[in-house]
Scaffold this active site. Structure first.
Site, short mmCIF file in Angstrom:
data_model
loop_
_atom_site.label_atom_id
_atom_site.label_comp_id
_atom_site.label_asym_id
_atom_site.label_seq_id
_atom_site.Cartn_x
_atom_site.Cartn_y
_atom_site.Cartn_z
N TYR A 157 -12.19 -42.17 65.56
CA TYR A 157 -11.31 -42.71 66.60
C TYR A 157 -10.53 -41.56 67.24
O TYR A 157 -9.98 -40.70 66.53
CB TYR A 157 -10.33 -43.75 66.01
CG TYR A 157 -11.08 -44.98 65.56
CD1 TYR A 157 -11.36 -46.01 66.46
CD2 TYR A 157 -11.58 -45.08 64.26
CE1 TYR A 157 -12.12 -47.12 66.07
CE2 TYR A 157 -12.34 -46.19 63.87
CZ TYR A 157 -12.60 -47.20 64.78
OH TYR A 157 -13.35 -48.28 64.40
N SER A 158 -10.48 -41.57 68.57
CA SER A 158 -9.70 -40.54 69.28
C SER A 158 -8.23 -40.75 68.97
O SER A 158 -7.73 -41.88 69.03
CB SER A 158 -9.88 -40.66 70.79
OG SER A 158 -11.22 -40.66 71.14
N CYS A 336 -13.77 -39.79 79.03
CA CYS A 336 -13.78 -40.41 77.71
C CYS A 336 -13.90 -41.92 77.83
O CYS A 336 -13.29 -42.53 78.71
CB CYS A 336 -12.52 -40.04 76.93
SG CYS A 336 -12.59 -40.55 75.19
N GLU A 376 -16.38 -36.93 76.08
CA GLU A 376 -16.47 -37.58 74.77
C GLU A 376 -16.67 -39.07 75.03
O GLU A 376 -15.71 -39.80 75.34
CB GLU A 376 -15.21 -37.34 73.95
CG GLU A 376 -15.43 -37.66 72.48
CD GLU A 376 -14.45 -36.89 71.60
OE1 GLU A 376 -14.83 -35.80 71.11
OE2 GLU A 376 -13.32 -37.37 71.43
N TYR A 378 -18.76 -42.83 73.82
CA TYR A 378 -19.30 -43.46 72.60
C TYR A 378 -19.76 -44.88 72.91
O TYR A 378 -19.48 -45.38 73.99
CB TYR A 378 -18.26 -43.46 71.49
CG TYR A 378 -16.84 -43.80 71.91
CD1 TYR A 378 -16.41 -45.13 72.00
CD2 TYR A 378 -15.93 -42.79 72.24
CE1 TYR A 378 -15.11 -45.44 72.39
CE2 TYR A 378 -14.63 -43.09 72.63
CZ TYR A 378 -14.23 -44.42 72.70
OH TYR A 378 -12.94 -44.72 73.09
#
Ligand code: FAD
Ligand code: A2P
Length: 378
Positions: A157-158, A336, A376, A378
């Site tokens: 998790y960011s 992101c 980044e 996901y």
């Protein structure tokens, strides 16, 4: 007039400081440009210092792109000052730190879809202290076992808090977590870790690993420009940057006087789904010269083709300004959130670049190599 041998040697030695001095003057001019501005697509020593925080970065940073077409500007790189320390993997999956949940609350407003929570963990007692910097992630190992009776694997998790934590005491870390939910064969499936986190109560112990990640680090340069492209929980690292830049108490604590331009493009399905929106609106009010906030509300706004408004549509609308910013060597772009947004952003950049006679397919890898294009998803 004749000199003896000793005089010649001494005379030569006396010129060494002069030669060294001239070397530095020439070097400084090369990096600054004669008019005091940085040459296009070069980047400064201070940025270089920050970028050298990654071992893999070090391996590629000084390599100039081999092939250049006339349409792709050369993104220069600089040489190597000592990097500041970035903590990595202080806690590994076999020996995680057990943090304590301090708070867990919804970030959504009435009428929003789904479930997204802000969760803060107390890191007191970690030894070594579980420190981190803006742009990194941590791992969470959910309690319980998988279908094979094995402990669950960690999920990344960011981090959504600055290195000082939300309360600025330097002993907490916060996350922004969306509960994964999807339908399969008529059944609602809940993601293991995201559901565990969204349901967790204050006081509970949680296994934490990390921190990890060097892709999304912020430049040290106070004059850097930062373009942020976020969808959904992809806002987490952007929140850390924006707090570091504009949150008054955080600014006094970090002593980092951001003076560049920051531009956030945020994508959410509904207005009620916008995360940390009130804070970002406040930053825009308080720092109108430094912060711009552009929203793409996919299910409430339409793009020019009548479809859902996505951040790439907003990027297209502002392509001229964005490209002007990207031409400045002090500009970094951070992306992101949903993996699916990458092709759309790329398409928008292709169009924006070609309007300027630039080939994005060639420029993007150069920006990446110069550590100014950070992704980044996901
Ligand atoms: P799981 O139980 O692991 O289920 C996920 C699996 O479900 C998928 O692998 C896929 O096989 C399946 N699946 C998913 N969707 C569907 C579908 N529609 N149909 C069928 N099958 C499906 N998440 C956040 O919420 N916030 C963050 O800040 C964040 N940061 C991240 C940073 C990084 C670097 C990475 C790599 C990921 C990040 N994530 C973040 C995602 C997070 O790591 C988890 O992947 C996410 O929370 C889902 O984990 P889970 O355990 O709930 O789901
Ligand atoms: P939508 O779901 O309406 O298609 P969240 O994580 O809160 O759902 O927000 C993600 C946001 O990103 C939503 O507005 C979503 O729109 C949008 N989105 C979905 N797919 C893409 C894509 N390929 N490119 C850009 N944005 C996307």
């Amino acid at each position: 007039m004749a000199y003896n041998q000793t005089e010649v040697v001494l005379g030569g030695i006396a010129h060494i400081p002069l030669i060294i001095g001239m070397f530095y003057v020439v070097k400084a001019l090369m990096y600054r440009g004669v008019d005091g501005k940085l040459a296009p697509f070069s980047f400064s020593y201070r940025e270089a210092a920050q970028r050298r925080t990654s071992a893999t970065d070090t391996a590629t940073a000084d390599v100039k792109p081999k092939k250049q077409s006339p349409s792709a500007p050369v993104v220069e790189t600089a040489s190597k000052p000592t990097p500041p320390a970035v903590p990595i993997n202080l806690y590994k999956p076999k020996t995680p730190f057990e943090g304590t949940v301090q708070e867990n609350y919804s970030l959504l407003k009435e009428g929003a879809t789904g479930r997204v929570n802000h969760i803060t963990f107390d890191l007191s007692g970690s030894d070594p202290h579980l420190s981190y910097v803006e742009g990194q992630s941590i791992g969470i190992i959910p309690a319980g076992e998988d279908a094979n009776g094995k402990p669950h694997k960690l999920r990344l998790y960011s981090i959504a808090s600055t290195r000082h934590g939300d309360n600025l005491e330097g002993k907490t870390v916060s996350l922004c977590v969306r509960q994964l939910q999807y339908e399969k064969e008529g059944q609602t499936i809940n993601g293991v870790c995201s559901t565990y986190l969204c349901n967790i109560n204050p006081g509970a112990k949680v296994k934490i690993t990390g921190p990890v990640g060097k892709e999304m680090l912020l430049p040290e340069d106070e004059d850097a420009n930062v373009i942020m492209l976020a969808t959904g929980t992809g806002i987490a690292p952007m929140r850390t940057y924006l707090r570091r830049m504009f949150e008054p108490a955080e600014r006094s604590k970090n002593g980092w006087k951001f003076a560049g331009k920051a531009w956030l493009f945020m994508g959410a399905p509904h207005t009620a789904n916008l995360l940390y929106d009130d804070d970002f609106e406040r930053y825009q009010r308080d720092f109108p010269d430094n912060f711009h906030y552009t929203k793409a509300i996919s299910r409430e706004q339409q793009n020019l083709k009548g479809g859902r408004m996505y951040i790439q549509d907003r990027v297209m609308e502002h392509s001229d300004e964005i490209f002007k910013m990207i031409e400045n060597p002090k500009t970094h772009v951070y992306m992101c959130g949903l993996k699916g947004m990458e092709p759309g952003i790329d398409e928008a950049m292709v169009a924006a670049a070609s309007a300027k006679g630039i080939d994005w397919a060639e420029l993007r890898p150069q920006l990446k190599k110069a550590h100014r294009w950070h992704v980044e998803t996901y």
